[in-house]
Scaffold this motif. Structure first.
Motif, PDB file in Angstrom:
ATOM      1  N   ALA A  38       0.827  -1.203   0.000  1.00 57.76           N
ATOM      2  CA  ALA A  38       0.000   0.000   0.000  1.00 57.76           C
ATOM      3  C   ALA A  38       0.866   1.260   0.000  1.00 57.76           C
ATOM      4  O   ALA A  38       1.976   1.260   0.526  1.00 57.76           O
ATOM      5  N   THR A  39       0.362   2.300  -0.606  1.00 61.14           N
ATOM      6  CA  THR A  39       1.030   3.596  -0.581  1.00 61.14           C
ATOM      7  C   THR A  39       0.066   4.644  -0.056  1.00 61.14           C
ATOM      8  O   THR A  39      -1.149   4.515  -0.215  1.00 61.14           O
ATOM      9  N   THR A  40       0.595   5.657   0.553  1.00 59.07           N
ATOM     10  CA  THR A  40      -0.193   6.792   1.024  1.00 59.07           C
ATOM     11  C   THR A  40       0.406   8.050   0.429  1.00 59.07           C
ATOM     12  O   THR A  40       1.619   8.229   0.435  1.00 59.07           O
ATOM     13  N   ARG A  41      -0.434   8.899  -0.096  1.00 58.57           N
ATOM     14  CA  ARG A  41       0.008  10.177  -0.651  1.00 58.57           C
ATOM     15  C   ARG A  41      -0.606  11.284   0.193  1.00 58.57           C
ATOM     16  O   ARG A  41      -1.728  11.164   0.670  1.00 58.57           O
ATOM     17  N   THR A  42       0.136  12.385   0.340  1.00 57.10           N
ATOM     18  CA  THR A  42      -0.294  13.455   1.227  1.00 57.10           C
ATOM     19  C   THR A  42      -0.265  14.799   0.530  1.00 57.10           C
ATOM     20  O   THR A  42       0.674  15.104  -0.209  1.00 57.10           O
ATOM     21  N   ALA A  43      -1.288  15.582   0.772  1.00 56.70           N
ATOM     22  CA  ALA A  43      -1.348  16.987   0.380  1.00 56.70           C
ATOM     23  C   ALA A  43      -1.797  17.757   1.616  1.00 56.70           C
ATOM     24  O   ALA A  43      -2.562  17.242   2.438  1.00 56.70           O
ATOM     25  N   THR A  44      -1.317  18.978   1.751  1.00 54.15           N
ATOM     26  CA  THR A  44      -1.645  19.795   2.912  1.00 54.15           C
ATOM     27  C   THR A  44      -2.145  21.156   2.458  1.00 54.15           C
ATOM     28  O   THR A  44      -1.556  21.774   1.577  1.00 54.15           O
ATOM     29  N   THR A  45      -3.231  21.616   3.075  1.00 50.25           N
ATOM     30  CA  THR A  45      -3.753  22.944   2.787  1.00 50.25           C
ATOM     31  C   THR A  45      -3.604  23.834   4.008  1.00 50.25           C
ATOM     32  O   THR A  45      -3.952  23.440   5.119  1.00 50.25           O
ATOM     33  N   GLN A  46      -3.090  25.026   3.773  1.00 50.63           N
ATOM     34  CA  GLN A  46      -3.019  26.086   4.776  1.00 50.63           C
ATOM     35  C   GLN A  46      -4.062  27.125   4.366  1.00 50.63           C
ATOM     36  O   GLN A  46      -4.008  27.646   3.252  1.00 50.63           O
ATOM     37  N   GLY A  81     -11.308  34.629   2.411  1.00 48.28           N
ATOM     38  CA  GLY A  81     -10.044  33.990   2.771  1.00 48.28           C
ATOM     39  C   GLY A  81      -9.376  33.364   1.566  1.00 48.28           C
ATOM     40  O   GLY A  81      -9.873  33.417   0.444  1.00 48.28           O
ATOM     41  N   SER A  82      -8.225  32.774   1.827  1.00 44.83           N
ATOM     42  CA  SER A  82      -7.515  32.071   0.763  1.00 44.83           C
ATOM     43  C   SER A  82      -6.516  31.124   1.397  1.00 44.83           C
ATOM     44  O   SER A  82      -6.291  31.150   2.599  1.00 44.83           O
ATOM     45  N   GLY A  83      -5.926  30.303   0.565  1.00 44.46           N
ATOM     46  CA  GLY A  83      -4.971  29.344   1.095  1.00 44.46           C
ATOM     47  C   GLY A  83      -4.053  28.817   0.018  1.00 44.46           C
ATOM     48  O   GLY A  83      -4.068  29.273  -1.130  1.00 44.46           O
ATOM     49  N   THR A  84      -3.265  27.857   0.441  1.00 40.39           N
ATOM     50  CA  THR A  84      -2.384  27.147  -0.482  1.00 40.39           C
ATOM     51  C   THR A  84      -2.521  25.662  -0.209  1.00 40.39           C
ATOM     52  O   THR A  84      -2.738  25.240   0.925  1.00 40.39           O
ATOM     53  N   VAL A  85      -2.419  24.887  -1.262  1.00 42.57           N
ATOM     54  CA  VAL A  85      -2.391  23.433  -1.133  1.00 42.57           C
ATOM     55  C   VAL A  85      -1.052  22.969  -1.684  1.00 42.57           C
ATOM     56  O   VAL A  85      -0.644  23.367  -2.771  1.00 42.57           O
ATOM     57  N   SER A  86      -0.350  22.176  -0.881  1.00 50.26           N
ATOM     58  CA  SER A  86       0.945  21.661  -1.325  1.00 50.26           C
ATOM     59  C   SER A  86       0.839  20.164  -1.553  1.00 50.26           C
ATOM     60  O   SER A  86       0.193  19.453  -0.786  1.00 50.26           O
ATOM     61  N   LEU A  87       1.453  19.725  -2.626  1.00 50.83           N
ATOM     62  CA  LEU A  87       1.506  18.306  -2.948  1.00 50.83           C
ATOM     63  C   LEU A  87       2.751  17.763  -2.264  1.00 50.83           C
ATOM     64  O   LEU A  87       3.850  17.795  -2.803  1.00 50.83           O
ATOM     65  N   ASP A  88       2.572  17.285  -1.035  1.00 46.45           N
ATOM     66  CA  ASP A  88       3.685  16.932  -0.166  1.00 46.45           C
ATOM     67  C   ASP A  88       4.447  15.688  -0.608  1.00 46.45           C
ATOM     68  O   ASP A  88       5.674  15.661  -0.542  1.00 46.45           O
ATOM     69  N   SER A  89       3.737  14.664  -1.026  1.00 48.50           N
ATOM     70  CA  SER A  89       4.399  13.397  -1.361  1.00 48.50           C
ATOM     71  C   SER A  89       5.350  13.553  -2.536  1.00 48.50           C
ATOM     72  O   SER A  89       6.467  13.042  -2.515  1.00 48.50           O
ATOM     73  N   SER A  90       4.903  14.241  -3.549  1.00 49.25           N
ATOM     74  CA  SER A  90       5.737  14.413  -4.740  1.00 49.25           C
ATOM     75  C   SER A  90       6.632  15.638  -4.640  1.00 49.25           C
ATOM     76  O   SER A  90       7.687  15.687  -5.280  1.00 49.25           O
ATOM     77  N   GLY A  91       6.197  16.628  -3.894  1.00 47.67           N
ATOM     78  CA  GLY A  91       6.951  17.860  -3.796  1.00 47.67           C
ATOM     79  C   GLY A  91       6.945  18.687  -5.068  1.00 47.67           C
ATOM     80  O   GLY A  91       7.780  19.562  -5.241  1.00 47.67           O
ATOM     81  N   VAL A  92       5.987  18.434  -5.957  1.00 44.39           N
ATOM     82  CA  VAL A  92       6.007  19.132  -7.246  1.00 44.39           C
ATOM     83  C   VAL A  92       5.453  20.547  -7.193  1.00 44.39           C
ATOM     84  O   VAL A  92       5.616  21.295  -8.156  1.00 44.39           O
ATOM     85  N   GLY A  93       4.823  20.916  -6.098  1.00 46.57           N
ATOM     86  CA  GLY A  93       4.380  22.301  -6.074  1.00 46.57           C
ATOM     87  C   GLY A  93       3.405  22.631  -4.974  1.00 46.57           C
ATOM     88  O   GLY A  93       2.846  21.755  -4.311  1.00 46.57           O
TER      89      GLY A  93
END
Length: 141
Positions: free
Chosen positions: A2-10, A18-30
């Motif tokens: 199994a694999t787990t992928r993570t993204a995080t939103t601030q 309001g506004s935020g950012t979402v980062s693609l944590d597992s790949s680090g692509v942006g």
């Protein structure tokens, strides 16, 4: 395995201003900006949950279709898949349309349509989105 992928939103502020950012944590692509106007109105250089779902769905579907075609002895030369995810404020996601165009030597348009329907039904993202109407347009080039 199994694999787990993570993204995080601030997120900062209330929904509408309001506004935020979402980062693609597992790949680090942006890291990508998100806001209510970019979701409910024009994108204006920002992404939305629906665009991220569209990206996940179109790539998952392409993988599933490619696998099914190869398993049937007719691997694709190319597949171009888009997913249009419709968001209606106050209602939510009201539907997804997957459009695929493929170059697959050795099969008929009917066989391509059947393989695409099977991929739509069995792709893990489609399965995760079973509460949403998913339509399919398949064209053999």
């Amino acid at each position: 395995m199994a694999t787990t992928r993570t993204a995080t939103t601030q997120w900062k502020g209330a929904l509408l201003d309001g506004s935020g950012t979402v980062s693609l944590d597992s790949s680090g692509v942006g890291t990508f900006e998100v806001s209510w106007p970019s979701r409910a109105e024009a994108a204006n250089g920002k992404t939305s949950p629906e665009e991220l779902i569209a990206a996940a769905h179109s790539s998952c579907f392409s993988m599933a279709l490619s696998h099914g075609l190869a398993g049937a002895g007719t691997p694709p030369e190319s597949l171009q898949t888009s997913a249009d995810v419709t968001f209606q404020p106050g209602e939510g996601i009201t539907g997804i349309v997957i459009t695929v165009k493929g170059q697959v030597p050795g099969i008929s348009a009917e066989q391509f349509q059947e393989a695409a329907e099977t991929a739509k039904a069995n792709c893990p993202v489609s399965k995760a989105l079973t509460g949403t109407t998913i339509s399919l347009k398949a064209e053999l080039l």
